[in-house]
Write a protein that holds these residues in place. Structure first.
Motif, PDB file in Angstrom:
ATOM      1  N   CYS A 187       3.737   1.362   9.142  1.00 57.68           N
ATOM      2  CA  CYS A 187       3.373  -0.102   8.582  1.00 57.68           C
ATOM      3  C   CYS A 187       2.815  -0.079   7.243  1.00 57.68           C
ATOM      4  O   CYS A 187       2.274  -1.213   6.929  1.00 57.68           O
ATOM      5  CB  CYS A 187       2.446  -0.850   9.570  1.00 57.68           C
ATOM      6  N   LEU A 188       3.148   0.710   6.379  1.00 57.74           N
ATOM      7  CA  LEU A 188       2.842   0.662   4.932  1.00 57.74           C
ATOM      8  C   LEU A 188       3.772   0.035   4.148  1.00 57.74           C
ATOM      9  O   LEU A 188       3.373  -0.656   3.159  1.00 57.74           O
ATOM     10  CB  LEU A 188       2.381   2.062   4.278  1.00 57.74           C
ATOM     11  N   ALA A 189       5.163  -0.062   4.564  1.00 57.63           N
ATOM     12  CA  ALA A 189       6.127  -0.732   3.953  1.00 57.63           C
ATOM     13  C   ALA A 189       6.982  -1.493   4.984  1.00 57.63           C
ATOM     14  O   ALA A 189       6.850  -1.176   6.160  1.00 57.63           O
ATOM     15  CB  ALA A 189       6.861  -0.075   2.981  1.00 57.63           C
ATOM     16  N   ARG A 190       7.784  -2.248   4.638  1.00 57.23           N
ATOM     17  CA  ARG A 190       8.447  -3.148   5.609  1.00 57.23           C
ATOM     18  C   ARG A 190       9.879  -2.753   5.235  1.00 57.23           C
ATOM     19  O   ARG A 190      10.287  -2.500   4.073  1.00 57.23           O
ATOM     20  CB  ARG A 190       8.418  -4.710   5.188  1.00 57.23           C
ATOM     21  N   TRP A 218      19.541   2.380  -1.879  1.00 62.76           N
ATOM     22  CA  TRP A 218      19.181   2.407  -0.556  1.00 62.76           C
ATOM     23  C   TRP A 218      18.695   3.636   0.077  1.00 62.76           C
ATOM     24  O   TRP A 218      19.494   4.966   0.136  1.00 62.76           O
ATOM     25  CB  TRP A 218      20.619   1.944   0.423  1.00 62.76           C
ATOM     26  N   ALA A 219      17.330   3.734   0.362  1.00 59.49           N
ATOM     27  CA  ALA A 219      16.752   5.079   0.670  1.00 59.49           C
ATOM     28  C   ALA A 219      16.684   5.394   2.114  1.00 59.49           C
ATOM     29  O   ALA A 219      17.024   6.568   2.429  1.00 59.49           O
ATOM     30  CB  ALA A 219      15.190   4.684   0.434  1.00 59.49           C
ATOM     31  N   LEU A 220      17.035   4.196   2.750  1.00 59.00           N
ATOM     32  CA  LEU A 220      17.352   4.467   4.476  1.00 59.00           C
ATOM     33  C   LEU A 220      18.347   3.656   4.830  1.00 59.00           C
ATOM     34  O   LEU A 220      18.513   2.538   4.301  1.00 59.00           O
ATOM     35  CB  LEU A 220      16.342   4.120   5.324  1.00 59.00           C
ATOM     36  N   PRO A 243       0.878  -1.237   0.017  1.00 54.62           N
ATOM     37  CA  PRO A 243       0.037  -0.123  -0.007  1.00 54.62           C
ATOM     38  C   PRO A 243       0.777   1.177  -0.104  1.00 54.62           C
ATOM     39  O   PRO A 243       0.226   2.432  -0.031  1.00 54.62           O
ATOM     40  CB  PRO A 243      -0.744  -0.007   1.195  1.00 54.62           C
ATOM     41  N   ASP A 244       2.091   1.133   0.199  1.00 49.52           N
ATOM     42  CA  ASP A 244       3.028   2.516   0.347  1.00 49.52           C
ATOM     43  C   ASP A 244       2.891   3.128  -1.136  1.00 49.52           C
ATOM     44  O   ASP A 244       3.366   4.398  -0.949  1.00 49.52           O
ATOM     45  CB  ASP A 244       4.262   2.108   0.691  1.00 49.52           C
ATOM     46  N   THR A 279       9.698  10.360   3.179  1.00 53.07           N
ATOM     47  CA  THR A 279       8.329   9.547   2.871  1.00 53.07           C
ATOM     48  C   THR A 279       8.492   7.985   3.266  1.00 53.07           C
ATOM     49  O   THR A 279       7.759   7.361   3.683  1.00 53.07           O
ATOM     50  CB  THR A 279       7.879   9.921   1.520  1.00 53.07           C
ATOM     51  N   THR A 280       9.907   7.779   2.695  1.00 54.71           N
ATOM     52  CA  THR A 280       9.865   6.053   3.056  1.00 54.71           C
ATOM     53  C   THR A 280      10.027   5.619   4.455  1.00 54.71           C
ATOM     54  O   THR A 280       9.342   4.928   4.918  1.00 54.71           O
ATOM     55  CB  THR A 280      11.562   5.883   2.331  1.00 54.71           C
TER      56      THR A 280
END
Lengths: 378, 225
Positions: free
Chosen positions: B54-57, B20-22, A372-373, B46-47
């Motif tokens: 919890c929208l992305a892991r 690598w965004a983070l 969903p991101d 945003t990442t």
């Protein structure tokens, strides 16, 4: 339980709102889908009703009809044959029949001339079938002349017209007195076209047929079951031809419906992303789309089936009758009594509703399982 | 309330364009406070927010919510947590077009199975709270940007989340509307909610409402104050 029901209500509410929001697409889809079901159901209902009706009509026909063959061609039954048949054990009733075909060059159609034994017709009079009445513009009391194969002109008065509800079997029929029939076709006295018979024990029909062939080697017994099978295969063949003719259109409609159902617009994908991001589970999204697919497919199925029912049983299948009836040139005009086969309905349901629902669910499942991101990033 | 330990997040992992965004984020989000994540475009704000919500892991590292490690939970449980704990306000608002304001507000409460009547009452009160009571039945596409954002705020609040997440909330608003947003933010903070937002708008980041500022650059935390 209440929460579950309430949740399903919410999902259905959202589904209905979602359908309404994409009115154009969904109405187009519904129309195409309904048309597809209508065509398939019309063919199925029509051929099934015709088959059932033919079976009913043929149920009253003789168990065995005996014809005589000369040089492989149908010839007259000579005197003495009927007595010989009567001596065969198991034959309950035997009756020589008189019938023949006549080609009317005026309307370019074949009529069936017949001299019935159980119907009293005066000499010089005839009773005609409804299609003949229509094609020649005849009415009771009118006169009509037929030129026989020997060139003589025979004039008859129409005594009556057969009822329309018998048109499936009587459309092209001309009934006349035995003497007129013999005079018209130059049939010698004591000769018949064929012999109809009944057998006391239905299980003995085949044995009787074998005995007939043994004692009258130039004869050909035709069993009622064989006629029934032939009719069934003719209707199956016609149904097949009809479906083959329509297959390209059906395929095109199918592909269109599939494309419309399976293709997710950017807006729909975005919506799924939003729903997931705000707390809908993948299962909720799939359930919602499942309701949507089911609603469209069930509506289309029932609308298409009801339209097909009306088309076949109330409007005499006007769209397909020339292909499916096929009756020389004199097409019978008759309304079939409704016959619905549960298995046929179930098969149609299975082959229309299930593929559609699957077509809807597969891309939704794919879209609903994405992270969903993506929605966060616009 | 939320703790991140050595969080790394890669995109296109294993491919030639791996990015690598983070990289090694260690962060604790304080409860009942407003935290602002700031940094230039591409810094990973945003990442980081998607991982917090919890929208992305994360590709590596651990996320703890109230002491519980939620990094390895299946999607189904994460959705549950998302619904019960978080409320989201997206930069593009992400409202469902063709639906009314009030229907958009109650949309995120559908999976809870709460009665529609209760949801409508709650939504009406939330809309009234942001001066949108009179626009409840208007289709969202007919609303102005500021009104759309207030609908999005109401939607984020319908499930009574403990934590509000807002991504660039003033990016699509003019100064007047941005001030209005800050006023709403203040009210939400005063009601004891934990709020995390990303912004590079100084009006937001440097406002009195924000308690804690985290600065990011190239996927790393460069400053916390």
């Amino acid at each position: 339980m209440n929460t579950w029901i309430e949740k399903q209500r919410h999902l259905i509410d959202f589904t209905l709102a979602s359908l309404a929001r994409r009115k154009g697409k969904n109405l187009g889809l519904l129309f195409i889908y309904t048309l597809l079901v209508f065509v398939l159901a019309s063919v199925a209902l029509y051929t099934h009703a015709l088959r059932t009706e033919a079976q009913k009509v043929l149920a009253g026909t003789p168990e065995i009809v005996l014809q005589r063959l000369v040089a492989g061609r149908h010839d007259l039954i000579p005197p003495g044959y009927i007595e010989q048949i009567g001596r065969i054990r198991g034959v309950q009733k035997k009756e020589g029949r008189l019938w023949g075909y006549y080609y009317d060059s005026v309307v370019k159609a074949n009529y069936t001339f017949m001299a019935p034994r159980d119907l009293k017709i005066e000499r010089g009079e005839i009773i005609v079938g409804p299609a003949l009445e229509r094609s020649r513009g005849l009415a009771a009391g009118n006169g009509i002349s037929f030129r026989s194969y020997s060139g003589e002109l025979h004039t008859f008065i129409i005594a009556d017209v057969l009822p329309q509800n018998s048109e499936l079997v009587s459309a092209d029929l001309v009934l006349m007195h035995e003497a007129d029939f013999r005079a018209f076709f130059k049939y010698p006295e004591g000769h018949f076209t064929d012999v109809a018979m009944s057998v006391a024990n239905p299980q003995e029909i085949k044995n009787v047929a074998i005995k007939l062939m043994d004692s009258l080697p130039d004869s050909r017994p035709i069993l009622r079951d064989e006629v029934l099978r032939t009719y069934a295969s003719i209707f199956d063949w016609r149904e097949g031809i009809m479906l083959a003719l329509l297959s390209a259109a059906i395929l095109a409609f199918g592909i269109f419906a599939w494309e419309k159902a399976a293709g997710l617009s950017a807006e729909e994908k975005r919506e799924i992303g939003i729903l997931k991001a705000i707390g809908w589970e993948t299962g909720d999204v799939i359930k919602m789309k499942f309701w949507e697919g089911l609603l469209i497919s069930l509506t289309a199925f029932f609308a298409g089936y009801v339209a097909a029912y009306l088309h076949v049983f109330h409007f005499d299948a006007i769209l397909f009758e020339s292909v499916l009836k096929g009756w020389a040139v004199l097409y019978p005009r008759f309304t079939l009594p409704p016959h619905i086969d549960g298995l046929q309905v179930a098969t149609l349901f299975f082959f229309t509703v299930f593929p559609y629902t699957a077509a809807v669910l597969v891309p939704i499942w794919r879209a609903a399982t994405t992270d969903p991101d993506t929605v966060m990033r616009g | 309330m939320l703790e991140l330990t050595n969080i790394r997040k890669a995109f296109n992992q294993g491919r030639h364009n791996e990015y690598w965004a983070l990289d090694g984020i260690e962060l604790a989000i304080p409860e009942k406070q407003v935290t602002a994540l700031r940094g230039p475009s591409g810094s990973g704000k945003t990442t980081l927010l998607t991982i917090l919500g919890c929208l992305a892991r994360p590709t590596e590292g651990r996320v703890r919510l109230k002491g519980e490690d939620i990094s390895g939970l299946p999607e189904r449980f994460l959705t549950e947590i998302r619904r019960q704990t978080f409320g989201f306000i997206f930069q593009q608002f992400n409202l469902v077009r063709g639906m009314s304001a009030i229907d958009n507000v109650i949309l995120s409460a559908y999976p809870t199975g709460r009665p529609r009547k209760d949801l409508l009452l709650k939504a009406e009160s939330l809309l009234a709270g942001v001066d949108l009571g009179h626009r409840r039945d208007a289709k969202v596409e007919w609303l102005s940007g500021g009104e759309q954002q207030r609908v999005a705020i109401c939607r984020a609040l319908i499930n009574d989340p403990e934590l509000l997440i807002a991504d660039e909330p003033t990016a699509n608003l003019d100064t007047r509307l941005s001030k209005e947003f800050l006023a709403i933010l203040e009210r939400l903070a005063d009601s004891g909610r934990t709020i995390v937002l990303t912004s590079h708008d100084p009006m937001v980041v440097e406002s009195d409402v924000v308690d804690f500022i985290v600065s990011l650059r190239d996927g790393k935390i460069v400053d916390e104050k």
